[in-house]
Motif scaffolding. Sequence first.
Motif, PDB file in Angstrom:
ATOM      1  N   ARG A 195     -11.207-162.969 -77.197  1.00  0.00           N
ATOM      2  CA  ARG A 195      -9.988-162.378 -76.618  1.00  0.00           C
ATOM      3  C   ARG A 195      -9.579-163.128 -75.352  1.00  0.00           C
ATOM      4  O   ARG A 195      -8.402-163.373 -75.128  1.00  0.00           O
ATOM      5  N   HIS A 196     -10.582-163.503 -74.568  1.00  0.00           N
ATOM      6  CA  HIS A 196     -10.306-164.249 -73.350  1.00  0.00           C
ATOM      7  C   HIS A 196      -9.720-165.618 -73.666  1.00  0.00           C
ATOM      8  O   HIS A 196      -8.811-166.102 -72.979  1.00  0.00           O
ATOM      9  N   PHE A 233     -13.589-154.683 -80.324  1.00  0.00           N
ATOM     10  CA  PHE A 233     -14.306-154.544 -79.065  1.00  0.00           C
ATOM     11  C   PHE A 233     -14.222-153.113 -78.527  1.00  0.00           C
ATOM     12  O   PHE A 233     -14.703-152.831 -77.436  1.00  0.00           O
ATOM     13  N   GLY A 234     -13.623-152.203 -79.285  1.00  0.00           N
ATOM     14  CA  GLY A 234     -13.404-150.844 -78.797  1.00  0.00           C
ATOM     15  C   GLY A 234     -14.677-150.183 -78.288  1.00  0.00           C
ATOM     16  O   GLY A 234     -15.749-150.335 -78.874  1.00  0.00           O
ATOM     17  N   VAL A 249     -15.296-160.450 -76.994  1.00  0.00           N
ATOM     18  CA  VAL A 249     -14.433-160.440 -75.818  1.00  0.00           C
ATOM     19  C   VAL A 249     -14.136-161.860 -75.354  1.00  0.00           C
ATOM     20  O   VAL A 249     -13.055-162.137 -74.828  1.00  0.00           O
ATOM     21  N   LYS A 289      -4.847-160.235 -81.439  1.00  0.00           N
ATOM     22  CA  LYS A 289      -5.174-159.409 -80.281  1.00  0.00           C
ATOM     23  C   LYS A 289      -5.564-158.008 -80.715  1.00  0.00           C
ATOM     24  O   LYS A 289      -6.539-157.424 -80.223  1.00  0.00           O
ATOM     25  N   PHE A 290      -4.778-157.490 -81.623  1.00  0.00           N
ATOM     26  CA  PHE A 290      -5.102-156.164 -82.148  1.00  0.00           C
ATOM     27  C   PHE A 290      -6.503-156.131 -82.740  1.00  0.00           C
ATOM     28  O   PHE A 290      -7.311-155.242 -82.455  1.00  0.00           O
ATOM     29  N   THR A 302      -6.132-165.388 -74.246  1.00  0.00           N
ATOM     30  CA  THR A 302      -5.382-165.242 -72.998  1.00  0.00           C
ATOM     31  C   THR A 302      -5.272-166.573 -72.276  1.00  0.00           C
ATOM     32  O   THR A 302      -4.215-166.930 -71.752  1.00  0.00           O
ATOM     33  N   GLU A 307      -9.272-156.544 -79.983  1.00  0.00           N
ATOM     34  CA  GLU A 307      -9.378-155.384 -79.105  1.00  0.00           C
ATOM     35  C   GLU A 307      -9.944-154.182 -79.845  1.00  0.00           C
ATOM     36  O   GLU A 307     -10.719-153.396 -79.294  1.00  0.00           O
ATOM     37  N   THR A 308      -9.536-154.041 -81.089  1.00  0.00           N
ATOM     38  CA  THR A 308     -10.082-152.949 -81.882  1.00  0.00           C
ATOM     39  C   THR A 308     -11.583-153.124 -82.096  1.00  0.00           C
ATOM     40  O   THR A 308     -12.371-152.190 -81.932  1.00  0.00           O
ATOM     41  N   GLU A 361      -0.109-161.533 -82.555  1.00  0.00           N
ATOM     42  CA  GLU A 361      -0.289-160.128 -82.200  1.00  0.00           C
ATOM     43  C   GLU A 361      -1.438-159.505 -82.971  1.00  0.00           C
ATOM     44  O   GLU A 361      -2.194-158.689 -82.475  1.00  0.00           O
ATOM     45  N   TRP A 362      -1.536-159.903 -84.231  1.00  0.00           N
ATOM     46  CA  TRP A 362      -2.594-159.323 -85.044  1.00  0.00           C
ATOM     47  C   TRP A 362      -3.965-159.678 -84.484  1.00  0.00           C
ATOM     48  O   TRP A 362      -4.879-158.854 -84.473  1.00  0.00           O
ATOM     49  N   THR A 388      -5.466-152.380 -92.673  1.00  0.00           N
ATOM     50  CA  THR A 388      -4.626-153.348 -91.948  1.00  0.00           C
ATOM     51  C   THR A 388      -5.447-154.536 -91.480  1.00  0.00           C
ATOM     52  O   THR A 388      -4.906-155.606 -91.233  1.00  0.00           O
ATOM     53  N   VAL A 389      -6.752-154.342 -91.338  1.00  0.00           N
ATOM     54  CA  VAL A 389      -7.612-155.474 -90.999  1.00  0.00           C
ATOM     55  C   VAL A 389      -7.935-156.268 -92.258  1.00  0.00           C
ATOM     56  O   VAL A 389      -7.798-157.490 -92.299  1.00  0.00           O
TER      57      VAL A 389
END
Lengths: 461, 326
Positions: free
Chosen positions: B139-140, B237-238, B136, B230-231, B143, B234-235, B227-228, B263-264
Amino acid sequence: MSLSRSPSPVPGGGWASPGLNMASGRSSPTRGFTGSNGTPVMWESSRLKRNGAAGPGYPSFSTQKTQRGFFSRHMRRLSTTLPRFGANTNYADKEKLGRGRWSIHNVPLLGRIRAIMARMGRKMKIRLLILFFLLLSIIIFYNSPLIYYWRRTPWLGGGQKFVIILGANVGGGVMEWKGAREWAIERDSVRNKKKYVKNWGYDLEIVDMSTKKRYAHEWRESWEKVDFVRTALRKYPRAEWIWWLDLNTFIMEPTYSLQDHIFNTLDKHVYRDINDYNPLNISHPLTDAYLDPESLSPVGDGDARSVNLLLSQDCAGFNLGSFFVRRSDWTDRLLDLWWDPVAYEQKHMEWAHKEQDALEQLYTSQAWIRKHTGFLPQRMINSFPTGACADNGNDTRIHYAQADRDFVVNMAGCEWGRDCWGEMYNFRELSYYLNRMYWEIFKEDFVAVLWFKLTGQKVKL
Amino acid sequence: MHFAYPPRKASNPRPYLPRTSRLPGLRRSRLKVIALAGLAFLALVYLVARPSGGRHGAAGRRPPSGSPPAVVVTVLDEKLYSTGYLDAVRENRVQYAEKHGMLPGCAGAVGGYKAFFANVGDYDLDGAPGSWTSVVAMRHALTTFPDCRYVWFLDQNAFIMNPKLKIEDHVMKASKLDGLMKKEFPVVPPDSIIKTFSHLKGKDVDVVFTQDKDGLSTGSFVLRNGEWAKFFLETWFGPIYRAYNFQKAETHALEHIVQWHPTVLAKLAIVDQDVINAYSKKTNGVEYKDGDIAVRLAECAAVGPEACEAEAQSFVQQWRKAFRNS
């Protein structure tokens, strides 16, 4: 004899040639041929003579020394200026009349048209011809496969951008018997989609949803939707949007194209903020501090072009009976992530609706899913009959309304205690009734009714 | 009107053409041609630029501009580790970032790297182990620095040893990566049937991992912003994965994602350990040698913070010397 002017055709009178009308002793055939009407045909001049008129109206070189009045002298000139109502005065007819042949010029209408054509200028003729060809090409266009190819071509009609997947043969195979009603449902549903696709130049992919041992991993059984969508994306490389339709759906308005109905004005129809209608009470937007503004926004980037998954919500949440996915990297990821063994292992007892629940789970927890998911008002793509979602009575958000001519009806859940075939039949007939053309209206609302009043028998025409 | 004779032409023709009232180029016949051509052109424009033509196109996304070019992310555990040790770690990252902040001829840190720190406990993990913070935090960082090009996650028990190496040249450069990445390589040793794609190109790689003897290592990896990314984060970190109690938490979740979701895998490259993730000891992986970009004290965390602090001593001196000299 010298002529003061050259011989020229006189309308309706033939050539004003002096040689023909000279008093040569025999100004008319001694005996006319007997025509089809039985009367002998005479030369104009002779008839005039016989009728006691004073001979041909060519005073300048007439040799007849008879006393003539004004009227007889100017008879021809006067008469030619009068409007004519028959084509038989045409000079060309004189030769053809009385030959014992059927003559097309006896038909007054055609003759009249011919006369109009004869008097028409060359330019006008060309214009009419162009108009005629335009009309003809329009008629040919709409009544030939041309329109189909026009609508299909990606840069014209764009039909190839849309593929409909119809999940047929649900539960077929070993799970249950398929009776006459099931077959009828399938036949009607498939025919309905085939017709729609043929009209608009889309592609139709009918997939077999029967229960089979398809995967090494048996957990994955009956999660085929995802794989079929992926296969279709591979099979139709030009497809941009894939439209999934369950078997128990009926396209009520085959005259709506997907482009006009949804995609040309997608930004007007789609709502991305689930708070507009939120039966699942999903808290939206996400509020985690680590996410970027786009993920925190309730509408993603707000551009309708970034919507990659289009679905509708019924009274119980997401409904995957009719949904669209767009070809994109995002869609690949979604289709890839949709089924996950770890998720399945934890949730398969709670998830009665499999893909639907998994998607709800993904939507709830993953920001990247929310960003590109859009919702359409349910009645745009997925109207319910009154039997579905019936707990709270009729809901204008959910249930089919004839007056609004809803696009698609989805008899969701009809296999649990409702009459699938009955519903399908009713909607089929309703769709036919709503989309009748002039001919059908004429024969059913006029001829059949008349027949019924006259004979007391109902007929189906 | 008829004349007995046509009007005479002048015997001496005029030396210039008589002027007409119209423009000379616009004869009637030519006008028609021009009108037709115009119509055809308009029809063409209509066909090409029809509303349905470009409407379904995907929305273009602005690629990250590359300021800063790279971000180094580290998650610190302030409860377990002493302040002095963590300060050394922080200083290491900040100094590395500053080294690449000095553009020639520029005084400020324009376009330089950035260091991003997070603490265990900063994020709500829904009861999952604290090691999930690394995901996470990445991810931060995306951002916080939406325009960065690369994000490098480096475990706190690790030091950057070679300040001269740049992430974008040393690892992520497409031509370099083509040579570094291992193709047809089992993602989970020793013999996973899932192998990295053989046709993957360096320019398509979005994340670079390494393997130690246990499997994929999450102590040091480089991610390309997009975009990838982030995907992927986030995935990873699901909540489903966090709730599953993987034995090694996020590391095993990663192995799971990589093996089940192509796709990963299609964006993932595995490189040799010494490229970004050399270990201080060779018991569990490739040992650090001079010149490597970073060293990780991979095994000390299992023993305790003191072990790490003790082991770190020599490396701290080394990197300080190296940074001073460069």
